[in-house]
Design an enzyme around this catalytic site. Structure first.
Site, mmCIF file in Angstrom:
data_model
loop_
_atom_site.group_PDB
_atom_site.id
_atom_site.type_symbol
_atom_site.label_atom_id
_atom_site.label_comp_id
_atom_site.label_asym_id
_atom_site.label_seq_id
_atom_site.Cartn_x
_atom_site.Cartn_y
_atom_site.Cartn_z
ATOM 1 N N MET A 82 0.899 -1.362 -0.040
ATOM 2 C CA MET A 82 0.150 -0.133 0.107
ATOM 3 C C MET A 82 0.676 1.380 0.076
ATOM 4 O O MET A 82 0.442 2.471 0.198
ATOM 5 C CB MET A 82 -0.945 -0.096 1.261
ATOM 6 C CG MET A 82 -1.955 -1.080 1.289
ATOM 7 S SD MET A 82 -3.366 -0.745 2.075
ATOM 8 C CE MET A 82 -2.832 -0.498 3.632
ATOM 9 N N GLY A 83 2.148 1.042 -0.262
ATOM 10 C CA GLY A 83 2.960 2.203 -0.332
ATOM 11 C C GLY A 83 3.745 2.580 1.030
ATOM 12 O O GLY A 83 3.464 2.040 2.113
ATOM 13 N N LEU A 94 6.697 3.072 1.427
ATOM 14 C CA LEU A 94 7.504 1.821 1.559
ATOM 15 C C LEU A 94 8.656 1.954 2.828
ATOM 16 O O LEU A 94 8.990 3.106 2.825
ATOM 17 C CB LEU A 94 8.270 1.864 0.276
ATOM 18 C CG LEU A 94 7.527 1.616 -0.717
ATOM 19 C CD1 LEU A 94 8.277 1.231 -2.119
ATOM 20 C CD2 LEU A 94 6.581 0.348 -0.688
ATOM 21 N N HIS A 95 9.061 0.912 3.371
ATOM 22 C CA HIS A 95 10.196 0.787 4.400
ATOM 23 C C HIS A 95 10.988 -0.336 4.132
ATOM 24 O O HIS A 95 10.455 -1.012 3.209
ATOM 25 C CB HIS A 95 9.570 0.993 5.755
ATOM 26 C CG HIS A 95 8.391 -0.101 6.073
ATOM 27 N ND1 HIS A 95 8.559 -1.309 5.950
ATOM 28 C CD2 HIS A 95 7.319 0.007 6.288
ATOM 29 C CE1 HIS A 95 7.603 -2.102 6.502
ATOM 30 N NE2 HIS A 95 6.526 -1.411 6.442
ATOM 31 N N HIS A 121 9.161 -3.534 3.303
ATOM 32 C CA HIS A 121 8.675 -4.085 1.957
ATOM 33 C C HIS A 121 9.985 -4.236 0.900
ATOM 34 O O HIS A 121 9.818 -4.881 0.120
ATOM 35 C CB HIS A 121 8.101 -2.508 1.426
ATOM 36 C CG HIS A 121 6.856 -2.099 2.158
ATOM 37 N ND1 HIS A 121 6.658 -0.898 2.828
ATOM 38 C CD2 HIS A 121 5.479 -2.554 2.157
ATOM 39 C CE1 HIS A 121 5.434 -0.895 3.364
ATOM 40 N NE2 HIS A 121 4.931 -1.693 3.131
ATOM 41 N N GLN A 142 -10.177 -2.538 2.233
ATOM 42 C CA GLN A 142 -9.833 -3.144 3.384
ATOM 43 C C GLN A 142 -9.853 -2.426 4.712
ATOM 44 O O GLN A 142 -9.498 -2.347 5.640
ATOM 45 C CB GLN A 142 -8.578 -3.799 3.180
ATOM 46 C CG GLN A 142 -7.533 -2.838 3.018
ATOM 47 C CD GLN A 142 -6.091 -3.467 2.497
ATOM 48 O OE1 GLN A 142 -6.045 -4.112 1.387
ATOM 49 N NE2 GLN A 142 -5.249 -3.712 3.513
ATOM 50 N N ASP A 184 2.420 -9.019 8.963
ATOM 51 C CA ASP A 184 0.905 -9.199 8.846
ATOM 52 C C ASP A 184 0.717 -10.603 8.673
ATOM 53 O O ASP A 184 0.331 -11.237 7.838
ATOM 54 C CB ASP A 184 0.456 -8.404 7.613
ATOM 55 C CG ASP A 184 0.611 -6.739 7.796
ATOM 56 O OD1 ASP A 184 -0.161 -6.210 8.514
ATOM 57 O OD2 ASP A 184 1.762 -6.391 7.065
ATOM 58 N N GLN A 235 -2.858 -12.057 7.686
ATOM 59 C CA GLN A 235 -2.677 -11.855 6.193
ATOM 60 C C GLN A 235 -2.282 -12.888 5.456
ATOM 61 O O GLN A 235 -2.701 -13.401 4.527
ATOM 62 C CB GLN A 235 -2.530 -10.551 5.946
ATOM 63 C CG GLN A 235 -2.066 -9.934 4.436
ATOM 64 C CD GLN A 235 -1.828 -8.466 4.183
ATOM 65 O OE1 GLN A 235 -2.783 -7.989 4.333
ATOM 66 N NE2 GLN A 235 -0.465 -8.514 4.013
ATOM 67 N N ARG A 269 2.664 2.760 9.217
ATOM 68 C CA ARG A 269 1.831 3.583 10.450
ATOM 69 C C ARG A 269 2.695 4.143 11.415
ATOM 70 O O ARG A 269 2.240 5.154 12.309
ATOM 71 C CB ARG A 269 0.724 2.671 10.866
ATOM 72 C CG ARG A 269 -0.366 2.392 9.902
ATOM 73 C CD ARG A 269 -1.507 1.816 10.611
ATOM 74 N NE ARG A 269 -2.864 1.823 9.573
ATOM 75 C CZ ARG A 269 -3.103 0.748 9.117
ATOM 76 N NH1 ARG A 269 -2.403 -0.390 8.845
ATOM 77 N NH2 ARG A 269 -4.187 0.824 8.304
HETATM 78 O O1 PAF Z 1 0.027 -5.615 3.485
HETATM 79 C C1 PAF Z 1 -0.676 -4.873 2.718
HETATM 80 O O2 PAF Z 1 0.184 -3.750 2.495
HETATM 81 C C2 PAF Z 1 -2.046 -4.907 2.141
HETATM 82 O O3 PAF Z 1 -2.855 -5.468 3.022
HETATM 83 C C3 PAF Z 1 -1.995 -5.743 0.686
HETATM 84 C C4 PAF Z 1 -1.453 -6.931 0.664
HETATM 85 C C5 PAF Z 1 -1.076 -4.765 -0.242
HETATM 86 C C6 PAF Z 1 -3.262 -5.686 0.068
HETATM 87 O O4 PAF Z 1 -3.800 -4.237 0.024
#
Ligand code: PAF
Length: 285
Positions: free
Chosen positions: A30-31, A33-34, A37, A64, A154, A157, A191
């Protein structure tokens, strides 16, 4: 690195890479970036091998976010992200608008997970994992990657994405990257930028608590009650931490464990001021 914003440009660029014999690795983000990522870019490249072509998606997915969550204020900085992605060797950056991803508005057909999505974070974020899995499924269909990398931070997820891939037969290998941390232990998160200095300091209690449980487990304790107490004692000593949940679960089913083993995962979510953070550790390290 090329940046594209439309689905057709994305498909054409991936098809061209595939035509050259590339193995496609996808890093969905979701950008903002750190290093977490960026380490997923490395993991995807290593897994894809010498013919790797790494696609990073950068999309703050409204599906989401629940009512009252931070969709509007979620940090966004495309030039910064593009520079970081290019510097780490991303080949193609896909940065679509919401209209590009959901031209007909909220999709009528979505991926609805079972009750594993109602535990842990899902218990407090109804619909969150439906939104995550729907966008991830859409990205898998748009990119057609050989593999996709997700961060361990995450954890729920990543478990649900794996499950979706297995149960809906997506031909995608899932690579799980380790949680990247600051030198003082704080798990990297986009965040973290929201944290006031005092909350940033207090947030260290999260990893300290999980580490305390891991230490007690290393001494031979397998009773979940004792392990959770070891972590909760650390959290209780930090009044700025408002704990949302602390659980010890099986890494596949996400069920609470009766007896801990090295695979068990201790996971938590907590508020520091208005900012919700999550973290987890595998007891066996
Ligand atoms: O982990 C995230 O940044 C988001 O949940 C993802 C996997 C890019 C889906 O929007």
């Amino acid at each position: 690195m090329r940046t594209v914003t439309t689905r057709s440009e994305l498909r054409a660029a991936v098809a061209a890479a595939r035509g050259r014999g590339a193995r496609i690795g996808l890093v969905p983000t979701m950008g903002y970036l750190h290093q977490g990522h960026l380490s997923l870019v490395d993991a995807a490249r290593a897994a894809a091998g010498p013919q790797a072509f790494i696609v990073m998606s950068l999309f703050v997915n409204p599906l989401q976010f629940g009512a009252g969550e931070d969709l509007e204020r979620y940090p966004r900085d495309l030039p910064r992200d593009a520079a970081l992605a290019a510097g780490r060797g991303v080949d193609l950056l896909f940065a679509p608008t919401v209209d590009q991803m959901y031209p007909a508005g909220e999709p009528q057909v979505q991926v609805v997970p079972g009750d594993m999505a109602d535990r842990l974070c899902g218990a407090f974020r109804p619909g969150h994992f439906r939104g995550v899995l729907t966008v991830v499924a859409k990205l898998f269909n748009l990119v057609g990657p050989d593999l996709a990398a997700f961060g361990r931070k995450d954890f729920q997820q990543a478990v649900l994405v794996r499950r979706m891939v297995r149960e809906l037969d997506f031909p995608v290998e899932i690579v799980m990257g380790p949680t990247a941390r600051e030198a003082d232990g704080l798990a990297l998160s986009s965040r973290n930028i929201y944290l006031a200095p005092a909350d940033r300091e207090a947030a260290l209690a999260l990893f300290r608590a999980l580490s305390a449980a891991r230490d007690v487990f290393a001494l031979g304790q397998t009773d979940p009650g004792h392990l959770l107490t070891a972590a909760r004692d650390v959290l209780d000593a930090e009044p700025r931490v408002k704990l949302q949940y602390l659980e010890l679960v099986d890494p596949e089913s996400l069920d609470p464990v009766q007896t801990a083993d090295a695979r068990s995962v201790m996971a938590l979510a907590a508020y520091l001021g208005p900012t919700r953070l999550i973290d987890n550790v595998v007891l066996g390290g």
